[in-house]
Design an enzyme around this catalytic site. Structure first.
Site, PDB file in Angstrom:
ATOM      1  N   GLU A 427       0.950  -1.220   0.065  1.00 14.85           N
ATOM      2  CA  GLU A 427      -0.033   0.118  -0.243  1.00 14.85           C
ATOM      3  C   GLU A 427       0.895   1.354   0.055  1.00 14.85           C
ATOM      4  O   GLU A 427       1.688   1.339   0.878  1.00 14.85           O
ATOM      5  CB  GLU A 427      -0.853  -0.028   1.319  1.00 14.85           C
ATOM      6  CG  GLU A 427      -1.600   1.276   1.596  1.00 14.85           C
ATOM      7  CD  GLU A 427      -1.964   1.266   2.943  1.00 14.85           C
ATOM      8  OE1 GLU A 427      -1.472   0.281   3.833  1.00 14.85           O
ATOM      9  OE2 GLU A 427      -2.638   2.218   3.367  1.00 14.85           O
ATOM     10  N   ASP A 500      -0.406  -1.131   6.065  1.00 19.16           N
ATOM     11  CA  ASP A 500      -0.103  -0.578   7.402  1.00 19.16           C
ATOM     12  C   ASP A 500      -1.230  -1.766   8.351  1.00 19.16           C
ATOM     13  O   ASP A 500      -2.074  -1.940   8.017  1.00 19.16           O
ATOM     14  CB  ASP A 500      -0.670   0.766   7.488  1.00 19.16           C
ATOM     15  CG  ASP A 500       0.469   1.625   6.790  1.00 19.16           C
ATOM     16  OD1 ASP A 500       1.647   1.249   6.714  1.00 19.16           O
ATOM     17  OD2 ASP A 500      -0.003   2.788   6.426  1.00 19.16           O
ATOM     18  N   ASP A 502      -2.748  -0.274  10.515  1.00 19.98           N
ATOM     19  CA  ASP A 502      -3.923   0.526  11.127  1.00 19.98           C
ATOM     20  C   ASP A 502      -4.976   0.195  10.270  1.00 19.98           C
ATOM     21  O   ASP A 502      -5.106  -0.561   9.575  1.00 19.98           O
ATOM     22  CB  ASP A 502      -3.547   2.010  10.967  1.00 19.98           C
ATOM     23  CG  ASP A 502      -3.154   2.346   9.628  1.00 19.98           C
ATOM     24  OD1 ASP A 502      -3.515   1.628   8.714  1.00 19.98           O
ATOM     25  OD2 ASP A 502      -2.545   3.562   9.400  1.00 19.98           O
ATOM     26  N   ASP A 504      -6.645   2.049   8.078  1.00 17.86           N
ATOM     27  CA  ASP A 504      -6.730   2.259   6.582  1.00 17.86           C
ATOM     28  C   ASP A 504      -5.930   0.876   5.826  1.00 17.86           C
ATOM     29  O   ASP A 504      -6.407   0.624   4.908  1.00 17.86           O
ATOM     30  CB  ASP A 504      -5.802   3.501   6.104  1.00 17.86           C
ATOM     31  CG  ASP A 504      -6.767   4.829   6.183  1.00 17.86           C
ATOM     32  OD1 ASP A 504      -8.184   4.716   6.209  1.00 17.86           O
ATOM     33  OD2 ASP A 504      -6.114   5.858   6.129  1.00 17.86           O
TER      34      ASP A 504
END
Ligand code: 0RA
Length: 638
Positions: A427, A500, A502, A504
């Site tokens: 990403e 990631d 997280d 997102d």
């Protein structure tokens, strides 16, 4: 009288010792499958009562002790009358005699279609304790057994209204090394039962987890098919599905087939034998395919609908077809490593023979529907011809300049050695940069995704190819898409999603997983798709550095390493892009030190729902899903 001393009396004398001596002969083994076999055995008896119209409710409870199961039905109640020859009550005979079925005038005491055919006595023999309670003739009756032997005679407990049977059994730990049941497996079996036995209410209660689920589908298989078609986002070509139901009372067999053509590009047939999924198909599915092909071809010929300039293949006829096949037969033979393919050769002609005339009749009596189906089939044939022509020109090009066709932003691996290559789908550009520098370039390729990843939950193949990010993935994989898919042409041994840690990142990972699940289920089935596990924290203690995957991991590291060395310094990564290439290598890329989650699909029923749930309105649900699963296991069940 010598003639009355028959074989069935010998079995009475023989008792249940052989079952305890060689359990494998009766339930296949003493592992998890054998243990659950006991549940199916008792469950099938209850289902049988329901199938014959005597019971409307069947409940399976995984008791709080975690290692005993209770099955309740509201059928007629097990018979308790005195058996004239032995002087024993009927219930005791059923539970202490191998194959007691033949002893009763009406052969109703058989597992659903003689399913496993080993019966209640085998479960009893292999249970440390079994309590059978029968409600009938105005009373509650109960008898307890230990390792197959009655503890005491049948007791008449108290007056009671209604009728039904309750069996509680506790598998014998002397027989089974592990006596813990798998609630998901039981739930799945009940859910399928609620479709193959429409109208019956199935309840699964898991006392350890404190959950209770009800499954009931008034219309049975047609309801199931509607759900499958809906979940796959495929628009039906016709409204009402084709439905075939055949019962042969004499052989105790039953056939049910529901079919519906859709605009989807693949065929989706699910089949069950005696309520057991046959994921690899077998003779029953083959029979359905044969009968279906003949019926459609006959219809096309009879009505002069044969298209010009293109011939119809069997695949064209079944393109977009969704269907469910459920059969009940007395003696199923299963084959294959996971025993999920039906192997009875005599069943193919039975299904073919039942389906062909019924489907042809249905087509002839629903002419406008039939014409829409034929139009769909002809279109499939023309599309196939067109795509083959296109494919030929593409492969001619790529044979000479294979690498030139790869996406520009792909940093491919330099080695040619097959067997150990990896594609990281990363990403963001900056993370892609770190990964590109940190990787082992001989065998690790990096494909950074810049733009938005399309949510493919209900997108067509052409829409996928129109999305730059996804079409780059398809090109990098090299194995084609849809009809041109060929796993042999896959350019990497592992495909690793690196996002990631997280929300997102989870979102993007979920979109990619949905994409792989929808368009490359074979890659998931072959265990080729993985999730990388980048760390979320860096913990410095003195001169030592640790990497933590999540908060709990961080806390554990802090706790284990703080004594006397001063306060640890904790850094939370904002994203992969912040990580130095060397750190990314150490924590996430290096096969020696990294952790990967393999993505797998274990339960199709569940999976379809999970994907639909995930991609529905509740965005936080899909984040949670990935987070939870990632924590608990190395295998992610999508
Ligand atoms: C044989 C005869 C009858 C009932 C059953 C078997 C029976 C067995 C099981 C096992 C689980 N649940 C069950 N429910 C019923 C009775 C026949 C009659 O009443 O006429």
């Amino acid at each position: 009288m010598a003639s009355s001393y028959s074989a069935k009396d010998i079995t009475v004398l023989e008792g249940l010792e052989p079952v305890r001596k060689r359990p494998g002969m009766y339930i296949g083994g003493v592992g998890a499958a054998g243990l659950h076999h006991l549940v199916w055995e008792i469950f099938d008896n209850a289902v049988d009562e329901a199938m014959n119209g005597h019971a409307a409710n069947v409940q399976v409870t995984l008791n709080g002790d975690g290692s005993s199961v209770t099955v309740v039905d509201d059928g007629r109640g097990m018979p308790v009358d005195r058996h004239p020859k032995t002087g024993k009550n009927a219930l005791e005979v059923i539970f202490t005699t191998l194959h007691a079925g033949g002893k009763f005038e009406n052969r109703t005491y058989r597992t659903a279609g003689g399913l496993h055919g080993v019966g209640a006595s085998v479960v009893n023999a292999l249970s440390q304790e079994l309590v059978a309670t029968s409600k009938r003739d105005g009373f509650l009756w109960q008898q307890t057994f230990r390792r197959g032997q009655p503890v005491a005679p049948l007791r008449k407990l108290k007056p009671a209204r209604g009728s039904g049977t309750t069996i509680r059994f506790h598998p014998d730990p002397r027989i089974f090394p592990k006596t813990t049941f798998d609630p998901d497996l039981i739930r799945q079996r009940l859910e399928i039962a609620s479709y193959v036995h429409g109208g019956v209410r199935f309840v699964f209660a898991d006392e350890a987890r404190g959950t209770r689920q009800e499954f009931r589908h008034e219309n049975g298989l047609p309801d199931y098919l509607a759900r499958i078609v809906d979940e796959r986002g495929a628009s039906p070509v016709h409204e009402a599905p084709f439905v075939l139901v055949r019962e042969h009372a004499d052989t105790g067999s039953r056939i049910e087939v529901v079919l519906q053509w859709t605009e989807a590009t693949d065929e989706h047939l699910r089949s069950y034998v005696n309520g057991i999924p046959t994921a690899s198909g077998g003779t029953h599915e083959n029979g359905v395919r044969t009968g279906l092909g003949k019926a459609v071809r006959n219809f096309i010929e009879t009505h002069n609908l044969t298209p010009k300039g293109v011939s119809l293949t069997a695949d064209d006829i079944r393109e977009g077809l969704a269907g469910v096949v459920s059969i009940f037969v007395p003696d199923p033979q299963f084959q294959g490593q996971t025993k999920d393919r039906l192997n009875n050769p005599e069943l193919a002609p039975v299904l073919d023979g039942a389906l062909r005339p019924a489907l042809e009749h249905w087509l002839n009596h629903n002419i406008s529907v039939a014409e829409a189906i034929v139009a769909r089939i002809v279109l499939a044939a023309r599309a196939r011809e067109a795509s083959r022509a296109a494919q030929q020109s593409v492969s001619r090009k790529s044979a000479t300049s294979n690498r030139l066709n790869l996406p520009g932003k792909l940093s491919d691996c330099t080695g040619n050695t097959r067997g150990d290559s990896e594609l990281f789908i990363v990403e963001g550009d900056s993370a892609g940069g770190s990964a590109k520098q940190g990787r082992d370039r001989t065998r690790q390729a990096i494909l950074p995704l810049r733009g938005k990843v399309l949510n493919v939950e209900s997108a067509s193949a052409s829409k996928v190819l129109a999305n730059k990010e996804l079409s780059d993935v398809v090109t990098a994989l090299g194995c084609g898409l849809g009809k041109t898919f060929d796993i042999a042409r896959l350019r990497y041994d592992r495909i690793i999603i690196l996002a990631d840690a997280d929300s997102d990142g989870n979102h993007i990972a979920t979109l990619l997983l949905t994409f792989f699940y929808r368009f490359f289920p074979q890659l998931i089935a072959h265990g080729k798709v993985f999730l990388a596990q980048p760390p979320l924290y860096r913990v410095d203690v003195g001169k030592e550095t640790f990497w933590a995957l999540d908060d709990a991991h961080r806390d554990a590291i802090v706790k284990a390493h703080t004594n006397g060395r001063g306060a640890p310094e904790i850094t939370r990564f904002k994203g992969l892009g912040e990580m130095m290439p060397k750190v990314l290598w150490e924590t996430t890329l290096n096969p020696e030190t990294r952790r990967l989650l393999r993505v797998s699909v274990s339960d199709q029923l569940l999976t379809d729902r999970v994907i639909t749930d995930l991609m529905g309105k509740d965005a936080s649900a899909r984040f949670r899903f990935i987070m939870e699963r990632a924590d608990e296991t190395l295998t992610l069940d999508v």
